[in-house]
Each structure stands twice: as C-alpha cells, then as structure tokens.
Design a protein around this motif. Structure first.
Motif, PDB file in Angstrom:
ATOM      1  N   PRO A 140      -2.042 -54.541  10.277  1.00 40.90           N
ATOM      2  CA  PRO A 140      -3.246 -55.355  10.460  1.00 40.90           C
ATOM      3  C   PRO A 140      -3.063 -56.752   9.870  1.00 40.90           C
ATOM      4  CG  PRO A 140      -3.628 -53.626   8.839  1.00 40.90           C
ATOM      5  CD  PRO A 140      -2.259 -53.421   9.376  1.00 40.90           C
ATOM      6  N   PHE A 141      -3.754 -57.717  10.435  1.00 44.76           N
ATOM      7  CA  PHE A 141      -3.750 -59.115  10.009  1.00 44.76           C
ATOM      8  C   PHE A 141      -2.419 -59.811  10.256  1.00 44.76           C
ATOM      9  CE2 PHE A 141      -6.337 -56.640   6.944  1.00 44.76           C
ATOM     10  CZ  PHE A 141      -7.579 -57.023   7.387  1.00 44.76           C
ATOM     11  N   GLY A 142      -1.549 -59.191  11.004  1.00 42.95           N
ATOM     12  CA  GLY A 142      -0.259 -59.813  11.299  1.00 42.95           C
ATOM     13  C   GLY A 142      -0.445 -61.059  12.146  1.00 42.95           C
ATOM     14  N   ALA A 143       0.332 -62.085  11.845  1.00 45.13           N
ATOM     15  CA  ALA A 143       0.214 -63.357  12.571  1.00 45.13           C
ATOM     16  C   ALA A 143       1.091 -63.380  13.809  1.00 45.13           C
ATOM     17  CB  ALA A 143       0.569 -64.502  11.641  1.00 45.13           C
ATOM     18  N   ILE A 144       1.727 -62.274  14.128  1.00 43.07           N
ATOM     19  CA  ILE A 144       2.623 -62.227  15.281  1.00 43.07           C
ATOM     20  C   ILE A 144       1.837 -62.371  16.584  1.00 43.07           C
ATOM     21  CG2 ILE A 144       4.237 -60.742  16.541  1.00 43.07           C
ATOM     22  CD1 ILE A 144       5.026 -59.587  13.794  1.00 43.07           C
ATOM     23  N   ARG A 145       0.636 -61.860  16.596  1.00 44.14           N
ATOM     24  CA  ARG A 145      -0.194 -61.908  17.798  1.00 44.14           C
ATOM     25  C   ARG A 145      -0.576 -63.358  18.090  1.00 44.14           C
ATOM     26  NH1 ARG A 145      -5.791 -60.872  18.413  1.00 44.14           N
ATOM     27  NH2 ARG A 145      -5.948 -60.823  16.174  1.00 44.14           N
ATOM     28  N   ALA A 146       0.047 -63.952  19.094  1.00 45.35           N
ATOM     29  CA  ALA A 146      -0.166 -65.377  19.368  1.00 45.35           C
ATOM     30  C   ALA A 146      -1.241 -65.629  20.415  1.00 45.35           C
ATOM     31  CB  ALA A 146       1.143 -66.012  19.814  1.00 45.35           C
ATOM     32  N   ILE A 147      -1.639 -64.584  21.128  1.00 46.12           N
ATOM     33  CA  ILE A 147      -2.686 -64.751  22.131  1.00 46.12           C
ATOM     34  C   ILE A 147      -3.816 -63.770  21.831  1.00 46.12           C
ATOM     35  CG2 ILE A 147      -1.169 -65.617  23.962  1.00 46.12           C
ATOM     36  CD1 ILE A 147      -1.134 -62.762  25.096  1.00 46.12           C
ATOM     37  N   PRO A 148      -5.022 -64.087  22.236  1.00 46.99           N
ATOM     38  CA  PRO A 148      -6.145 -63.191  21.948  1.00 46.99           C
ATOM     39  C   PRO A 148      -5.963 -61.815  22.602  1.00 46.99           C
ATOM     40  CG  PRO A 148      -6.924 -65.330  22.696  1.00 46.99           C
ATOM     41  CD  PRO A 148      -5.441 -65.310  22.903  1.00 46.99           C
ATOM     42  N   ASP A 149      -6.400 -60.787  21.919  1.00 51.45           N
ATOM     43  CA  ASP A 149      -6.400 -59.421  22.425  1.00 51.45           C
ATOM     44  C   ASP A 149      -7.841 -58.938  22.339  1.00 51.45           C
ATOM     45  OD1 ASP A 149      -6.340 -56.623  22.696  1.00 51.45           O
ATOM     46  OD2 ASP A 149      -4.335 -56.484  21.833  1.00 51.45           O
ATOM     47  N   LYS A 150      -8.415 -58.574  23.460  1.00 51.08           N
ATOM     48  CA  LYS A 150      -9.830 -58.190  23.493  1.00 51.08           C
ATOM     49  C   LYS A 150     -10.126 -56.939  22.682  1.00 51.08           C
ATOM     50  CE  LYS A 150     -10.797 -60.426  27.853  1.00 51.08           C
ATOM     51  NZ  LYS A 150     -11.214 -60.300  29.227  1.00 51.08           N
ATOM     52  N   LYS A 151      -9.089 -56.181  22.333  1.00 47.98           N
ATOM     53  CA  LYS A 151      -9.286 -54.938  21.584  1.00 47.98           C
ATOM     54  C   LYS A 151      -9.031 -55.101  20.084  1.00 47.98           C
ATOM     55  CE  LYS A 151     -10.069 -52.243  25.152  1.00 47.98           C
ATOM     56  NZ  LYS A 151     -11.220 -51.379  25.310  1.00 47.98           N
ATOM     57  N   ILE A 152      -8.591 -56.292  19.656  1.00 48.84           N
ATOM     58  CA  ILE A 152      -8.346 -56.548  18.233  1.00 48.84           C
ATOM     59  C   ILE A 152      -9.145 -57.780  17.824  1.00 48.84           C
ATOM     60  CG2 ILE A 152      -6.634 -57.096  16.468  1.00 48.84           C
ATOM     61  CD1 ILE A 152      -4.518 -55.775  18.217  1.00 48.84           C
ATOM     62  N   HIS A 153      -9.975 -57.605  16.799  1.00 50.72           N
ATOM     63  CA  HIS A 153     -10.807 -58.704  16.297  1.00 50.72           C
ATOM     64  C   HIS A 153     -10.608 -58.804  14.789  1.00 50.72           C
ATOM     65  CE1 HIS A 153     -12.898 -58.345  20.133  1.00 50.72           C
ATOM     66  NE2 HIS A 153     -12.981 -57.054  19.892  1.00 50.72           N
ATOM     67  N   ASN A 154     -10.511 -60.026  14.285  1.00 50.67           N
ATOM     68  CA  ASN A 154     -10.490 -60.160  12.834  1.00 50.67           C
ATOM     69  C   ASN A 154     -11.431 -61.265  12.396  1.00 50.67           C
ATOM     70  OD1 ASN A 154      -8.965 -62.625  12.871  1.00 50.67           O
ATOM     71  ND2 ASN A 154      -7.089 -61.434  13.033  1.00 50.67           N
ATOM     72  N   GLN A 155     -11.832 -61.162  11.146  1.00 54.35           N
ATOM     73  CA  GLN A 155     -12.750 -62.126  10.543  1.00 54.35           C
ATOM     74  C   GLN A 155     -12.263 -62.477   9.149  1.00 54.35           C
ATOM     75  OE1 GLN A 155     -16.372 -59.793  10.453  1.00 54.35           O
ATOM     76  NE2 GLN A 155     -17.231 -61.011  12.112  1.00 54.35           N
ATOM     77  N   LEU A 156     -12.489 -63.728   8.777  1.00 54.09           N
ATOM     78  CA  LEU A 156     -12.273 -64.207   7.414  1.00 54.09           C
ATOM     79  C   LEU A 156     -13.649 -64.588   6.892  1.00 54.09           C
ATOM     80  CD1 LEU A 156     -10.641 -65.388   5.016  1.00 54.09           C
ATOM     81  CD2 LEU A 156     -10.260 -67.411   6.408  1.00 54.09           C
ATOM     82  N   ILE A 157     -14.070 -63.959   5.797  1.00 57.63           N
ATOM     83  CA  ILE A 157     -15.411 -64.163   5.249  1.00 57.63           C
ATOM     84  C   ILE A 157     -15.265 -64.733   3.842  1.00 57.63           C
ATOM     85  CG2 ILE A 157     -17.589 -63.025   4.648  1.00 57.63           C
ATOM     86  CD1 ILE A 157     -16.520 -60.757   6.688  1.00 57.63           C
TER      87      ILE A 157
END
Length: 197
Positions: free
Chosen positions: A100-117
């Motif tokens: 989780p939170f890996g920066a490898i994902r360079a394009i949006p994935d509709k099934k993975i969402h992350n938030q910084l609060i």
C-alpha cells in the motif's frame, strides 16, 4: 498531458485532505513538532510520496533519526527508503503481494484510492484497495509528556472484503540512522559510515 486532477478539501473537523496524493504534483513541508506542554518536540520532513515521512530527528539535521534529504531527493527516495508496508494475502491458488501507498502506480486506478490527512497534531494516510478488499491506515504523531522526542506510528489493516482473508505483513522504516552519526558523515563519508554501522 495530465490525466488526473488533484482533489483537496477541508473536512468538517478542519483536517486538510489530499485525495490520491501520490499522483499529484510533488510538495514538501515539515510535520508540526507539537509534543504537549512538557514534551520534547522533534522535526519531521514530509512529502506526498510513499508513506510521507522523508526524514526526522531532534534539534538539527546533525541529530537525524531518518537521514535528512532535500526535497528533490526526498521525492525520489521516500517511497523506497522511508516507511514501507508489505502485505501477503495467502490464497489456495497463489499468494498475492501488495504494497500500500507505493508510488509505482503512475496512473489512476479506479479500484485504489488513497488520502493524505493533515491535522495540527498528526498526519494520517489511508489507502483503500477495493480489488483486494483491504483498507490500510497509517497515523504519525509526536509523543507528548515524555523526557525524550519520539515520532509514533500506528498501522491498521482492515479487511473490507466480504470473505475472510489470511494475511502476513512486514512493516517499518527501511533505514534508521544510529545515534551519533552526523550529517557530515552521512553526506561526505557515506560508505565508510555504513560499514561502521
């Protein structure tokens, strides 16, 4: 061409929320070193990559716990040299490995969402992976009322799938600087000091 527009908001409690922070333009800041009336504060440099904590320490960069990096290097190294979480989902057919939170994902994935609060007293990151049925949450905060400076970190892994999951995980900081190693040694004598460590 940019395919993903950043979404920022203030929630009802006053927290600043950045959606899909890993996909947004890089930025850096310092985590507030609030440690209560009698606590000892620390500094922590944060970026919107990986699990956010790029470096941390007490007093100055000569007393780093995680090596101080300037922003341009922090964007690059935080996902691999900062805090990391590895999850293995055990399955009869094949094991699934996930970070989780890996920066490898360079394009949006509709099934993975992350938030910084971000709030005045803590920083929280949350990633929901609908495909795997996992929600991962990391919270950082300073420890109040103790005779030492400390950055506390909690990890919560929640099963949001409609079935039981058997998982194993490994979590923590990839690199920690031993006490007494100053910034000069880290920058000018890196290999020698690594050997001493």
């Amino acid at each position: 061409m940019r395919t993903h527009l950043p979404k920022y908001e203030l929630d009802k409690d006053g927290a600043f929320v950045i959606h899909d922070y890993n996909l947004n333009r890089p930025w850096a800041s310092f985590f507030p070193g609030i440690a209560g009336l009698w606590g000892i504060p620390l500094w922590a440099f944060i970026v919107n990559r990986g699990q956010c904590i790029a470096s941390a320490g007490i007093r100055s960069k000569d007393e780093a716990i995680l090596e101080f990096l300037p922003a341009n290097k922090a964007y690059q190294f935080t996902p691999t040299q900062g805090f990391r979480t590895f999850i293995k989902i055990k399955n009869k057919k094949r094991n699934i490995f996930y970070e989780p939170f890996g920066a490898i994902r360079a394009i949006p994935d509709k099934k993975i969402h992350n938030q910084l609060i971000v709030r005045p007293f803590d920083l929280k990151i949350v990633e929901t992976n609908e495909t795997l049925g996992l929600k991962t949450q990391v919270t950082y905060f300073s420890v109040p009322g103790e005779p030492f400076a400390a950055l506390a970190r909690t990890l919560v892994i929640e099963n949001i799938a409609k079935k039981d999951l058997e998982i194993e995980f490994l979590d923590g900081a990839s690199v920690v600087v031993p006490y007494g190693v100053n910034n000069f040694f880290l920058k000018e004598m890196g290999r020698t000091i690594e050997a001493w460590m």
